[in-house]
Each structure stands twice: as C-alpha cells, then as structure tokens.
Motif scaffolding. Structure first.
Motif, PDB file in Angstrom:
ATOM      1  N   VAL A 131      18.058  46.580   4.868  1.00 32.96           N
ATOM      2  CA  VAL A 131      17.985  46.075   3.495  1.00 32.96           C
ATOM      3  C   VAL A 131      16.622  46.370   2.897  1.00 32.96           C
ATOM      4  CG1 VAL A 131      17.953  43.980   2.090  1.00 32.96           C
ATOM      5  CG2 VAL A 131      19.731  44.298   3.824  1.00 32.96           C
ATOM      6  N   TYR A 132      15.562  46.059   3.631  1.00 31.01           N
ATOM      7  CA  TYR A 132      14.216  46.228   3.086  1.00 31.01           C
ATOM      8  C   TYR A 132      13.834  47.700   2.936  1.00 31.01           C
ATOM      9  CZ  TYR A 132      13.827  41.266   4.184  1.00 31.01           C
ATOM     10  OH  TYR A 132      14.030  39.901   4.242  1.00 31.01           O
ATOM     11  N   VAL A 133      14.413  48.565   3.763  1.00 33.35           N
ATOM     12  CA  VAL A 133      14.086  49.993   3.679  1.00 33.35           C
ATOM     13  C   VAL A 133      14.882  50.679   2.571  1.00 33.35           C
ATOM     14  CG1 VAL A 133      14.234  52.199   4.916  1.00 33.35           C
ATOM     15  CG2 VAL A 133      13.344  50.176   6.081  1.00 33.35           C
ATOM     16  N   THR A 134      16.158  50.346   2.457  1.00 37.95           N
ATOM     17  CA  THR A 134      17.029  51.073   1.532  1.00 37.95           C
ATOM     18  C   THR A 134      17.128  50.435   0.148  1.00 37.95           C
ATOM     19  OG1 THR A 134      18.996  49.875   2.312  1.00 37.95           O
ATOM     20  CG2 THR A 134      18.404  51.917   3.461  1.00 37.95           C
ATOM     21  N   ASP A 135      16.871  49.147   0.042  1.00 44.16           N
ATOM     22  CA  ASP A 135      17.080  48.462  -1.241  1.00 44.16           C
ATOM     23  C   ASP A 135      15.818  47.750  -1.713  1.00 44.16           C
ATOM     24  OD1 ASP A 135      18.900  48.044  -3.323  1.00 44.16           O
ATOM     25  OD2 ASP A 135      19.349  46.012  -2.660  1.00 44.16           O
ATOM     26  N   TYR A 136      14.662  48.242  -1.288  1.00 47.25           N
ATOM     27  CA  TYR A 136      13.418  47.550  -1.624  1.00 47.25           C
ATOM     28  C   TYR A 136      13.114  47.603  -3.122  1.00 47.25           C
ATOM     29  CZ  TYR A 136      11.178  52.158  -1.925  1.00 47.25           C
ATOM     30  OH  TYR A 136      10.831  53.434  -2.280  1.00 47.25           O
ATOM     31  N   LYS A 137      13.569  48.639  -3.810  1.00 50.69           N
ATOM     32  CA  LYS A 137      13.274  48.736  -5.240  1.00 50.69           C
ATOM     33  C   LYS A 137      13.992  47.645  -6.023  1.00 50.69           C
ATOM     34  CE  LYS A 137      12.188  53.670  -5.535  1.00 50.69           C
ATOM     35  NZ  LYS A 137      12.525  54.971  -6.172  1.00 50.69           N
ATOM     36  N   ARG A 138      15.285  47.486  -5.778  1.00 49.58           N
ATOM     37  CA  ARG A 138      16.040  46.446  -6.487  1.00 49.58           C
ATOM     38  C   ARG A 138      15.549  45.052  -6.099  1.00 49.58           C
ATOM     39  NH1 ARG A 138      20.867  47.694  -4.937  1.00 49.58           N
ATOM     40  NH2 ARG A 138      21.600  48.808  -6.783  1.00 49.58           N
ATOM     41  N   LEU A 139      15.286  44.852  -4.814  1.00 50.59           N
ATOM     42  CA  LEU A 139      14.805  43.553  -4.348  1.00 50.59           C
ATOM     43  C   LEU A 139      13.411  43.259  -4.891  1.00 50.59           C
ATOM     44  CD1 LEU A 139      15.424  41.105  -2.607  1.00 50.59           C
ATOM     45  CD2 LEU A 139      14.521  42.345  -0.628  1.00 50.59           C
ATOM     46  N   GLY A 140      12.543  44.268  -4.895  1.00 56.15           N
ATOM     47  CA  GLY A 140      11.196  44.070  -5.438  1.00 56.15           C
ATOM     48  C   GLY A 140      11.217  43.793  -6.931  1.00 56.15           C
ATOM     49  N   ASP A 141      12.061  44.498  -7.667  1.00 58.01           N
ATOM     50  CA  ASP A 141      12.190  44.245  -9.099  1.00 58.01           C
ATOM     51  C   ASP A 141      12.706  42.831  -9.360  1.00 58.01           C
ATOM     52  OD1 ASP A 141      12.303  45.373 -11.942  1.00 58.01           O
ATOM     53  OD2 ASP A 141      14.375  44.694 -11.662  1.00 58.01           O
ATOM     54  N   SER A 142      13.661  42.385  -8.543  1.00 58.09           N
ATOM     55  CA  SER A 142      14.181  41.027  -8.694  1.00 58.09           C
ATOM     56  C   SER A 142      13.096  40.003  -8.407  1.00 58.09           C
ATOM     57  CB  SER A 142      15.367  40.815  -7.752  1.00 58.09           C
ATOM     58  OG  SER A 142      16.435  41.681  -8.072  1.00 58.09           O
TER      59      SER A 142
END
Length: 337
Positions: A128-139
């Motif tokens: 999750v943190y490697v592949t979706d860090y952009k969406r999670l960081g933006d959230s």
C-alpha cells in the motif's frame, strides 16, 4: 529494564568490560523477530482466490534486519546514547510486537485462517505504502489542512467565549444556558444541516470540526477563569491594575492549565468529526480514503490508512503536550500522555 537485565554479564568469572551489560530483553526480541523473518521467507504463502500477497520477501528481509539491529544493540552494552536508551525502554513492547506480527503473518498469509480479503497480512501494508503513497499522502495533507482550519477556529472561539463568560457574570447568564443546551449535541448529528447551509462540503466540515473543538475549550476555559483565587485580583488591584490587566495578566495565565485540558479534549473530538465529515462529502482526506478503500474492497489500503491516522493523530496530541510542558513548566507531568 528488568533486574536480570541489569546484572553484569561475566565470562570466566570476570566482567567483560567496565559497565558492560547484556540486554536480555533485546536478545529475546531479536530472536523472535528473526523467527518472524524465517517464517515469512521459508513458509510459502497460501493464495486464496485472486489474492497473491506481494512484498513478502521484502517484509522478511526487513524483519531480519530489525533482528540484527536489536541483537547488535543487545550485545554492544551501550547505554549512554539517547536512541539506545529509548530502544531499551521499548524492549518489552518490541518483544510483544514481534509475537503479534508473527501470529498475524501465520494466520493470514501462511494458513489463511482469517477470511480474505478482509484480513490482509503485514506485507500488504508495504504494498500500500509503495504503490499508493501519492493518493494516501494527498489525503493526509488535505486532512491536516482541514483539521488545522477547524481546530484553530474552534479553539480561538472557545477560548474567547470561555474567558468572556468566566469574567462577566452578565454575559455568562445569557450564554451558559445556550452552552448547556447545544454543547452536548454531537457535531456529527448536525452533518445534514451543515451540508445544507454551507456553500461547500469543505466549509461545512470546517464548521463541524470547529464546533466540536469549541465546546470543551469553552467549558474548561470558563472553569479556569471562574476558579482563579480572588486574592490574586486583590493583590493586583492594590498595585493599580485595571480590568484589562486583571484579565490578560492574572485571569488567563492562572486558567492556562484548564485551557490546555480543553484543547486536549477538543483535539480528540475534532479527529472523530474530521473522519465522519470526510466520509460524508469531502472529496479528499483520510476519511474519504477509508470510504474509498472499503468501496473497492481494498482492505489493505484501509488498514494502511488507519495506521497512518493513528500515528499522525497521536503525534499531534504529543506536540500539544510538548507545547503545554514548555509553556507551563511548573506543571510538567501533572497531566500524562
């Protein structure tokens, strides 16, 4: 550290080095973490349906690296460095965490005892943190910005209201009944009304967070100002203090311990309102991310967001207490976190 850990390690009847101590809890934690790494790398995963857990090798290598680090610290005997002292204090937790993570890995990836995809293994968080860090960081950034606006507005309004009704009996006569009637109503109960009256979901969320913060800050500030020892005012008046001096230099400083308790309670209340508001209408944020992950059955993403949420919210409360301890050094340690 246990008493057994504090005993000097000896070889051949003599201490190995002056002040050298074997950290036995660290050795045990290193052994368990190494076991977790061995299980992760040596025991094949069970694939259920379309679930194939990636980053298993990376997770196993990370646990082995952590085990090596703990073993190095345990046998080095170093105790002076602050990071080492903090690591030693966390020794029992590191051991318990290794057992919990190992059980989690076995129950999910190795035996599939827990239904997939509702329960994902630890390595899924890495994915999750490697592949979706952009969406999670933006959230995360959007949640912090929303929280900052609502909390600052609510804290400022609550502080001013509390000081006003704590100082003025006439104002307190009119505000106190309203406070008792509307204050206990959960802010989340006003979600439909807020989204109707405000021009955007973002401004409605700011209002609800501010409202959740305003009530505890107002009550605690009011109690602090009203409870100031009257002798303080008498002494200040004999020295020629006017009303503004009494409020700004006597009442408010004396009420600050109560104010910080209100800020702590308001910050905790604002977290729950933040997540609920983002789930209802905000287009980006941790609450929105949780709702999005649940809608797509991406439960690993949901767990990843929950871990981020726990770390960030706990860190914000810790920062608040650090500020309190610095400003109120004479009360340091009175309120624990």
């Amino acid at each position: 550290m246990s008493s057994a850990d504090a005993l000097p390690a000896r070889a051949g009847g003599a201490a190995l080095a002056p002040g050298w101590r074997l950290w036995k809890t660290g050795v045990a934690a290193a052994a368990v973490w190494a076991g977790v790494g061995g299980v992760t790398l040596g025991w094949p995963n069970v694939e259920v349906g379309f679930s194939s857990w990636g980053y298993t090798q990376e997770f196993g290598v990370a646990t082995l690296a952590l085990a090596a680090l703990l073993l190095l610290v345990a046998v080095s005997g170093a105790e002076q460095a602050r990071p080492v002292r903090a690591l030693r204090r966390a020794g029992p937790w590191l051991l318990a965490l290794a057992v919990a993570v190992g059980a989690w890995e076995i129950a999910t990836a190795k035996l599939a005892l827990l239904p997939s995809p509702f329960f994902a293994p630890p390595q899924s968080l890495i994915e999750v943190y490697v592949t979706d860090y952009k969406r999670l960081g933006d959230s995360l950034v959007n949640s912090l910005w929303l929280l900052a606006n609502g909390f600052v507005l609510g804290a400022a309004a609550g502080f001013l209201t509390g000081v006003a009704i704590g100082w003025s009996r006439g104002l307190g006569y009119w505000v106190h009944p309203v406070l008792r009637f509307l204050g206990p109503v959960p802010s989340t109960a006003l979600l439909p009304m807020a989204f109707f009256f405000f021009p955007s979901s973002w401004s409605a969320a700011v209002f609800l967070i501010a409202l959740a913060t305003w009530f505890p800050v107002t009550v605690l500030t009011w109690s602090g100002v009203a409870g100031v020892n009257r002798a303080y005012y008498d002494v200040a008046r004999t020295m020629g203090a006017n009303e503004w001096f009494l409020v700004l230099r006597v009442a408010i400083p004396a009420a600050l311990p109560q104010v910080f308790v209100g800020l702590f309670m308001g910050l905790g209340a604002s977290f729950s309102v933040l997540v609920a508001a983002e789930m209802m209408g905000v287009k980006s944020g941790l609450g929105w991310y949780l709702s999005w992950a649940q809608g797509w059955a991406s439960y690993a993403n949901m767990y990843g967001a929950l871990f981020v949420m726990a770390l960030v919210f706990s860190g914000l409360i810790t920062l608040l207490f650090l500020g309190r301890d610095r400003l109120l050094a004479w009360q340091k340690g009175v309120v624990k976190w």
